[in-house]
Design a protein around this motif. Structure first.
Motif, short mmCIF file in Angstrom:
data_model
loop_
_atom_site.label_atom_id
_atom_site.label_comp_id
_atom_site.label_asym_id
_atom_site.label_seq_id
_atom_site.Cartn_x
_atom_site.Cartn_y
_atom_site.Cartn_z
N PRO A 162 15.88 -8.87 3.07
CA PRO A 162 15.95 -7.40 3.27
C PRO A 162 15.75 -6.83 5.06
O PRO A 162 14.38 -7.34 5.15
N SER A 163 15.72 -5.53 5.05
CA SER A 163 14.91 -4.90 6.44
C SER A 163 14.07 -4.83 5.51
O SER A 163 14.10 -4.13 4.07
N ILE A 164 13.29 -4.68 6.18
CA ILE A 164 11.70 -4.43 5.58
C ILE A 164 10.61 -3.52 6.40
O ILE A 164 10.59 -3.85 7.71
N ASP A 165 10.14 -2.54 6.17
CA ASP A 165 9.79 -1.49 6.93
C ASP A 165 8.02 -1.49 6.13
O ASP A 165 8.01 -1.62 4.96
N LEU A 166 6.90 -1.17 7.03
CA LEU A 166 6.02 -0.73 6.63
C LEU A 166 5.48 1.25 7.37
O LEU A 166 5.50 1.19 8.64
N LEU A 167 5.05 1.99 6.64
CA LEU A 167 4.91 3.10 7.48
C LEU A 167 3.89 3.55 6.70
O LEU A 167 2.69 2.88 5.20
N VAL A 168 2.60 3.70 7.67
CA VAL A 168 1.31 4.28 7.22
C VAL A 168 0.64 4.88 7.82
O VAL A 168 1.05 5.63 8.87
N ASP A 169 0.25 6.02 6.59
CA ASP A 169 -1.01 7.51 7.76
C ASP A 169 -1.87 7.09 7.94
O ASP A 169 -2.79 6.61 7.78
N PRO A 170 -1.92 7.83 9.44
CA PRO A 170 -2.73 7.91 10.21
C PRO A 170 -3.32 8.02 10.25
O PRO A 170 -4.99 7.78 10.28
N SER A 171 -4.19 9.01 9.01
CA SER A 171 -4.79 10.19 8.82
C SER A 171 -5.47 9.90 7.39
O SER A 171 -6.38 9.85 6.99
N ALA A 172 -4.96 8.11 7.13
CA ALA A 172 -5.71 8.14 5.69
C ALA A 172 -6.80 7.21 5.45
O ALA A 172 -7.33 6.76 4.83
N ALA A 173 -7.76 6.72 6.02
CA ALA A 173 -8.70 6.73 6.73
C ALA A 173 -9.21 4.75 5.86
O ALA A 173 -10.21 5.06 5.41
N LEU A 174 -8.11 4.23 6.33
CA LEU A 174 -8.11 2.78 5.53
C LEU A 174 -9.16 1.75 5.52
O LEU A 174 -10.20 1.32 4.87
N ASP A 175 -9.78 2.43 7.22
CA ASP A 175 -10.85 1.89 7.56
C ASP A 175 -11.88 1.91 6.83
O ASP A 175 -13.40 0.68 6.75
N VAL A 176 -12.54 2.28 5.61
CA VAL A 176 -13.41 2.54 4.69
C VAL A 176 -13.41 2.05 3.30
O VAL A 176 -14.01 2.35 2.99
N ILE A 177 -12.31 1.37 3.22
CA ILE A 177 -11.74 0.64 1.86
C ILE A 177 -12.78 -0.48 1.93
O ILE A 177 -12.82 -1.23 3.06
N PRO A 178 -13.58 -0.31 0.64
CA PRO A 178 -14.57 -1.84 0.80
C PRO A 178 -13.86 -3.06 1.26
O PRO A 178 -12.00 -3.15 0.59
N ASP A 179 -13.87 -4.23 1.08
CA ASP A 179 -13.88 -4.72 1.97
C ASP A 179 -13.04 -6.00 0.10
O ASP A 179 -11.49 -6.29 0.13
N HIS A 180 -13.80 -5.57 -1.17
CA HIS A 180 -12.20 -6.76 -2.08
C HIS A 180 -11.47 -4.90 -2.58
O HIS A 180 -10.75 -6.24 -3.00
N VAL A 181 -11.64 -4.32 -2.21
CA VAL A 181 -10.88 -3.25 -3.12
C VAL A 181 -9.35 -3.59 -1.86
O VAL A 181 -8.01 -3.70 -2.04
N ALA A 182 -9.73 -3.70 -0.69
CA ALA A 182 -8.84 -4.13 0.18
C ALA A 182 -7.42 -5.77 0.01
O ALA A 182 -6.95 -5.48 0.16
N ALA A 183 -8.51 -6.57 -0.42
CA ALA A 183 -8.07 -7.41 -0.90
C ALA A 183 -7.08 -7.38 -2.16
O ALA A 183 -6.17 -8.31 -1.84
N ALA A 184 -7.53 -7.18 -2.36
CA ALA A 184 -6.76 -6.54 -4.05
C ALA A 184 -5.32 -5.63 -3.66
O ALA A 184 -4.12 -6.07 -3.93
N LEU A 185 -5.64 -4.60 -3.09
CA LEU A 185 -4.23 -4.08 -2.20
C LEU A 185 -3.07 -4.68 -2.19
O LEU A 185 -1.99 -4.86 -1.57
N TYR A 186 -3.92 -6.06 -0.85
CA TYR A 186 -3.26 -6.56 -0.03
C TYR A 186 -2.57 -7.61 -1.35
O TYR A 186 -1.01 -7.44 -0.73
N ARG A 187 -2.67 -7.80 -2.25
CA ARG A 187 -1.93 -8.78 -3.09
C ARG A 187 -1.55 -7.94 -3.86
O ARG A 187 0.11 -9.09 -3.51
N ILE A 188 -1.28 -6.97 -3.84
CA ILE A 188 -0.52 -6.33 -4.40
C ILE A 188 0.99 -5.93 -3.92
O ILE A 188 1.94 -6.04 -4.10
N ALA A 189 0.33 -5.65 -2.85
CA ALA A 189 1.63 -5.73 -1.76
C ALA A 189 2.29 -6.88 -1.89
O ALA A 189 3.53 -7.35 -0.88
#
Length: 385
Positions: free
Chosen positions: A267-294
């Protein structure tokens, strides 16, 4: 009857000590009051629940200030029933907070008797040492229950994590067996055929036809080698994202979307990211979990939803990071899915959703799945941060 202030009195003992007609010991979880002990006993004691802040008892549970009332008539019908009061009957009341460690209010002691014998300062002084002991005992019990709940939850998560790992290993084994191994076996066959043809050429057999046949075998072998290479890369990406390590969560999700959208029937797949979400401060283990969830959510949408469009999103809402995966596919009935999961002992048929729920539990994120048949599915993960 007498007891030492170092002992932990029951409601019946407190009633005797305070010359009360009845005593209620209520436990507080910060939101509600429930009966921990009662004298005289009543079969409806387990059904009483009062919000903290409601009525005199609830106010004491909130502000921690003892209250002495010469005459009172509780409004809560079940409360009156537990106190065994007649319709307009009033009572004198003594209500004290029960404090645990660090002065935390963990409950309430409420005694009552006839207004003809109102409680006074002496009764308050008499009751306070017992209230202190009761508060510590009640807090200890609450902490013990919390420890047991956490231990049970930890054991459940460990069991589910091991099951998830084994299921993932089986999936990878099947992918390698059905994809890479088969491709390599076929490639070996074509290379053997090409080798045989070259041997025939060396024996002096007319060259043109044999060269064409050898070239065709080598082309097939090259195609199979490419297939095995790409399937191996896909299996490695499924195990670990190098992009996540090098470039972060957003870049990893962009790579995930590009890979998922590359299929012929994707299907057509889009990714929308809020530029003000400050995602760079998420700890590595949390980012890995969110990636697996996605990864799981997108795989479910692509493989099972029969959707025309899928939208992944990452945004900040208040103090939380929210990940969303929404599709316009066939959807499902959540109630039927829960029933089917209950019948499915090993959870194999619903591994994707259960894996998402387990990963959310591990990072203390809330999960909401909204779906309606023929109207698509939305997965929302909210992570306080």
């Amino acid at each position: 009857m007498s007891t030492s202030s170092g002992a932990v009195p029951t409601a019946a003992e407190l009633a005797s000590l305070l010359r009360a007609d009845g005593v209620l010991l209520l436990a507080s979880d910060g939101r509600e009051l429930t009966v921990a002990d009662l004298w005289p006993p009543h079969p409806s004691a387990g059904t009483l629940s009062m919000p903290v802040g409601f009525g005199v008892t609830g106010q004491v549970a909130r502000n921690g200030t003892p209250v002495v009332l010469a005459s009172d008539s509780p409004r809560n019908a079940l409360h009156r029933q537990l106190l065994q009061l007649e319709p307009r009957q009033t009572v004198a009341r003594l209500i004290l907070p029960l404090r645990g460690l660090e002065d935390r209010i963990v409950g309430v002691l409420a005694a009552h008797r006839s207004p003809r014998l109102p409680f006074g300062p002496d009764d308050l002084v008499l009751a306070e040492p017992y209230a202190a002991v009761l508060g510590l005992r009640l807090h200890a019990e609450q902490l013990w229950l919390a420890v047991n709940r956490h231990r049970t939850e930890r054991d459940r998560l460990i069991k589910q994590a091991i099951s998830a790992q084994e299921a993932e290993r089986r999936r990878i084994a099947f992918d390698l067996h059905d994809g890479v191994t088969t491709a390599l076996a076929s490639m070996a066959f074509h290379l053997s055929a090409a080798d045989l043809t070259v041997s025939e050429l060396k024996a002096g057999i007319p060259a043109k036809q044999e060269l064409e046949r050898a070239r065709a075998e080598l082309v097939s072998a090259r195609e199979l080698a490419d297939l095995a290479y790409h399937q191996t890369r896909a299996a490695i990406s499924g195990l670990h994202s190098l992009v996540l390590d090098d470039l972060g969560l957003v870049a990893a999700m962009e790579s995930l979307v590009q890979t998922a959208a590359s299929g012929e029937e994707s299907p057509s797949i889009d990714l929308l990211v809020d530029p003000s979400a400050a995602l760079d401060v998420i700890p590595d283990h949390v980012a890995a979990a969110l990636y697996r969830i996605a990864q799981e959510a997108l795989a479910n949408a692509v493989k099972h939803a029969e959707a025309d469009r899928v939208v992944l999103s990452l945004r900040r809402v208040g103090d939380s990071i929210v990940f969303g995966c929404a599709d316009d596919g066939k959807g499902f009935d959540p109630a039927e899915r829960r029933t089917a999961r209950a019948r499915d002992v090993d959870g194999a048929q619903h591994f994707g959703l259960s894996s998402i729920a387990e990963r959310c539990a591990l990072i203390e994120a809330s999960l909401r799945i909204e779906s309606v048949p023929d109207r698509g599915t939305t997965v929302l993960v909210e992570l306080p941060f």
